[in-house]
Write an enzyme that holds these catalytic residues in place. Structure first.
Site, short mmCIF file in Angstrom:
data_model
loop_
_atom_site.label_atom_id
_atom_site.label_comp_id
_atom_site.label_asym_id
_atom_site.label_seq_id
_atom_site.Cartn_x
_atom_site.Cartn_y
_atom_site.Cartn_z
CE1 TYR A 114 -1.61 -3.53 -8.63
CE2 TYR A 114 -0.51 -1.52 -7.94
CZ TYR A 114 -0.98 -2.78 -7.65
OH TYR A 114 -0.80 -3.30 -6.40
CB CYS A 157 -13.91 2.73 -30.79
SG CYS A 157 -12.89 2.28 -32.19
CD GLU A 158 -14.69 2.23 -24.18
OE1 GLU A 158 -14.84 2.91 -23.15
OE2 GLU A 158 -14.71 1.00 -24.22
CE1 TYR A 160 -8.54 1.73 -10.07
CE2 TYR A 160 -6.49 1.87 -11.30
CZ TYR A 160 -7.44 1.12 -10.64
OH TYR A 160 -7.28 -0.23 -10.55
N GLY A 198 0.76 -1.24 0.00
CA GLY A 198 0.00 0.00 0.00
C GLY A 198 0.78 1.29 0.00
CD GLU A 246 0.42 -9.22 1.51
OE1 GLU A 246 -0.45 -8.48 1.00
OE2 GLU A 246 0.15 -10.27 2.11
N PRO A 247 4.71 -5.18 -0.56
CG PRO A 247 6.97 -4.57 -0.74
CD PRO A 247 6.05 -5.53 -0.03
N GLY A 248 3.95 -3.53 -3.63
CA GLY A 248 3.89 -3.69 -5.08
C GLY A 248 4.36 -2.39 -5.72
NE ARG A 249 0.16 2.41 -6.04
CZ ARG A 249 -0.92 2.39 -6.83
NH1 ARG A 249 -0.87 2.96 -8.01
NH2 ARG A 249 -2.03 1.82 -6.42
N1 LLP Z 1 -1.42 -6.97 -0.80
C1 LLP Z 1 -2.73 -7.09 -1.14
C2 LLP Z 1 -3.56 -8.07 -0.42
C3 LLP Z 1 -3.27 -6.29 -2.15
O1 LLP Z 1 -4.55 -6.41 -2.48
C4 LLP Z 1 -2.42 -5.36 -2.83
C5 LLP Z 1 -2.95 -4.53 -3.90
C6 LLP Z 1 -1.07 -5.28 -2.45
C7 LLP Z 1 -0.61 -6.10 -1.43
C8 LLP Z 1 -0.11 -4.35 -3.11
O2 LLP Z 1 -0.45 -3.03 -2.91
P1 LLP Z 1 0.55 -1.86 -3.38
O3 LLP Z 1 1.79 -1.96 -2.52
O4 LLP Z 1 0.87 -2.06 -4.79
O5 LLP Z 1 -0.21 -0.63 -3.14
N2 LLP Z 1 -4.87 -1.27 -9.82
C9 LLP Z 1 -4.75 -0.24 -8.79
C10 LLP Z 1 -4.14 -0.78 -7.52
C11 LLP Z 1 -4.83 -2.01 -6.97
C12 LLP Z 1 -4.22 -2.56 -5.72
C13 LLP Z 1 -4.77 -3.89 -5.40
N3 LLP Z 1 -4.17 -4.54 -4.27
C14 LLP Z 1 -3.98 0.93 -9.36
O6 LLP Z 1 -3.58 0.88 -10.51
O7 LLP Z 1 -3.80 1.93 -8.66
#
Ligand code: LLP
Length: 421
Positions: A370, A341-342, A315, A239, A273-276
């Site tokens: 993402y 086409c949108e 978003y 997050g 659980e970092p992603g972004r």
């Molecule tokens: N753990 C869980 C259980 C999650 O559902 C998520 C993201 C993460 C970790 C990773 O979160 P992050 O560190 O990346 O914020 N498509 C959207 C974001 C959706 C996030 C879904 N869950 C966007 O493009 O902003």
């Protein structure tokens, strides 16, 4: 900090001009920097070095197996949400004992696959899911390691679509019900309780909601201890936000400091659980200007659309757009739009941009998270290539899809005739 910088007005990724890659692979394509990915992972992971922890990269944010391998080489694990992501994580060589499985809708088949693979734990989101896990684990003759995703009812103060920790969201078990569920789980023969988990949302730009949920989880863990349930793993989800425009998210150090302070007296392994935050600014989408058009508004029509990068349409997300070859041109306000086409197909609206002409390359910044992972074949557009830069070299880590791949798996039933009209 990232490795997409100008040298003499030409955009480079590390030591390689972006235009060189465009010439070799065509446009559009996603471009990632190995140096940025490495630095981001290391900065994040080191921030927690003083405590037992495991950084499980959220595969959904950028699922390419080369990127998963890069993080695995640095000691990272994976946070997965489907059997497909499990397959990717394993293909990338991630140790199953570093895999956690989240998600509200795991099927019995997916649960079985995860149990067979021997993952670290399943983050359970409902009592019904727990019952399925018990059945599957019994059938396999093993004990399923679980944690329960608790919904702490904390406002992450982010976009409504990506807020997950409010009572009204579909995620987790309400914190008020959680004790009862743990007590029930304790009685199940094929369940081993390992942890407590939560994930309150994405693109958080303040530390306080994380701390607020941690405070709630701590008192819940104390309640569990009173009932004789010991927790060995605390999963705080992902997050942490990034800078797309003028946001000022906390640095991983500041985030880690706040969490470690709150955790001080808790004796368990922290899972993150970092992603972004790891991949967002480590990737860009490179697209080419096809046409420009001026009527009531000015439009820059590019070869990437909402199917390639959904975030602006979905978003209303902001992504900085830069010219790959920067010139001292006058700036004008324009919409950058794709071929779909949108009217909702835009990458930027009413943006001050340099004058561009057909053939110019544009870089859509901060598209690593993402971006490709949410892309689709809408309008029958093959998904784009992914390229990883390492120093002055580049590697095609996903080939552009072909027309043939678009219809792969489709068939025409015989009653419709053997040959076309
Ligand atoms: N753990 C869980 C259980 C999650 O559902 C998520 C993201 C993460 C970790 C990773 O979160 P992050 O560190 O990346 O914020 N498509 C959207 C974001 C959706 C996030 C879904 N869950 C966007 O493009 O902003």
């Amino acid at each position: 900090m990232h490795d997409f910088q100008y040298k003499n007005n030409t955009l480079y990724c590390e030591d390689l001009p972006v235009a060189t890659v465009a010439e070799a692979v065509g446009t559009p394509f996603y471009l990632y920097s190995a140096a940025t990915l490495t630095r981001h992972f290391t900065a994040f992971d080191r921030a927690f070095a003083s405590i037992p922890h495991l950084t499980c990269f959220a595969v959904k944010s950028c699922a390419n197996i080369a990127i998963l391998r890069l993080f695995a080489n640095l000691g990272g694990g994976a946070d997965i949400v489907s059997e497909g992501e499990l397959f990717r994580a394993r293909a990338a060589g991630i140790d199953p004992q570093k895999i956690v499985y989240s998600g509200v809708g795991k099927t019995a088949v997916e649960i079985r696959a995860a149990l067979k693979a021997g993952i670290l734990m399943l983050n359970v989101e409902s009592e019904q899911e727990l019952a399925v896990i018990q059945t599957e684990a019994a059938a396999l003759g093993l004990k399923a390691p679980v944690s329960f995703r608790v919904n702490p009812d904390v406002d992450p103060r982010t976009h409504a679509y990506i807020s997950t920790g409010l009572a009204k969201n579909k995620f987790g078990i309400p914190i008020g019900d959680a004790l009862r569920v743990y007590l029930a789980a304790q009685k199940l023969p094929n369940i081993t309780i390992k942890g407590v988990s939560c994930h309150i949302g994405s693109q958080l730009i303040q530390v306080s909601p994380f701390v607020e949920s941690l405070v709630k989880l701590k008192s819940f863990i104390a309640q569990l201890a009173e009932q004789g349930i010991a927790i060995t793993h605390l999963d705080l989800g992902g997050g942490l936000g990034i800078r797309y425009n003028d946001e000022e998210p906390p640095e991983p150090d500041e985030y880690a400091r706040a969490i470690k302070m709150e955790l001080a007296d808790l004796d368990c392994t922290l899972i993150l659980e970092p992603g972004r935050v790891l991949v967002g600014n480590a990737g860009v989408l490179i697209t080419k200007v096809l046409y420009t058009k001026e009527g009531l508004k000015k439009f820059i029509i590019v070869d990437a659309g909402m199917n390639d990068l959904a975030r602006p349409s979905l978003y209303n997300a902001f992504h900085l757009i830069q010219a790959v070859e920067r010139q001292d041109q006058e700036q004008t306000v324009a919409d950058v739009v794709g071929p779909i086409c949108e009217t909702g197909d835009f990458l930027a609206r009413e943006r001050l941009l340099p004058q561009v002409t057909a053939g110019d390359l544009l870089a859509v910044m901060s598209a690593g998270a993402y971006g490709f992972s949410m892309s689709s074949n809408y309008n029958s557009r093959p998904r784009v290539a992914e390229v990883l830069v390492h120093g002055d070299g580049f590697h095609l880590i996903r080939a552009r899809e072909t027309k043939e791949s678009l219809i792969q798996g489709e068939s025409i039933p015989e009653f419709l005739g053997k040959h076309g009209a």
